[in-house]
Design an enzyme around this catalytic site. Sequence first.
Site, mmCIF file in Angstrom:
data_model
loop_
_atom_site.group_PDB
_atom_site.id
_atom_site.type_symbol
_atom_site.label_atom_id
_atom_site.label_comp_id
_atom_site.label_asym_id
_atom_site.label_seq_id
_atom_site.Cartn_x
_atom_site.Cartn_y
_atom_site.Cartn_z
ATOM 1 N N MET A 104 0.847 -1.173 0.000
ATOM 2 C CA MET A 104 0.000 0.000 0.000
ATOM 3 C C MET A 104 0.888 1.231 0.000
ATOM 4 S SD MET A 104 -2.837 0.488 2.763
ATOM 5 C CE MET A 104 -3.653 1.889 3.224
ATOM 6 N N PRO A 105 1.592 1.478 -1.085
ATOM 7 C CA PRO A 105 2.491 2.628 -1.116
ATOM 8 C C PRO A 105 1.746 3.960 -1.202
ATOM 9 C CG PRO A 105 2.576 1.473 -3.208
ATOM 10 C CD PRO A 105 1.687 0.688 -2.305
ATOM 11 N N THR A 106 2.309 4.929 -0.508
ATOM 12 C CA THR A 106 1.853 6.310 -0.631
ATOM 13 C C THR A 106 3.031 7.123 -1.144
ATOM 14 O OG1 THR A 106 0.314 6.071 1.208
ATOM 15 C CG2 THR A 106 0.945 8.314 0.607
#
Length: 69
Positions: free
Chosen positions: A1-3
């Site tokens: 879940m990269p931001t």
Amino acid sequence: MPTLRVELFEGRSAEQKRALAKELTEACVRVLGSSADSVDVIFQDVKRENWASGGVLWSDRQAAKPAGG
């Protein structure tokens, strides 16, 4: 879940940001195996007067550019 946080000088169009968000998301899917829906891209527009490199504000660099440069 990269931001992903992207800081840019202000003035980029929504179309440019849209295209960049798409490309960054596709790269995360390809490289990290993320689902596209799990990738968040946050854009922060920064005024040139609020960013310095090498001790010089970018607003000052622009003011010092020679004509035609």
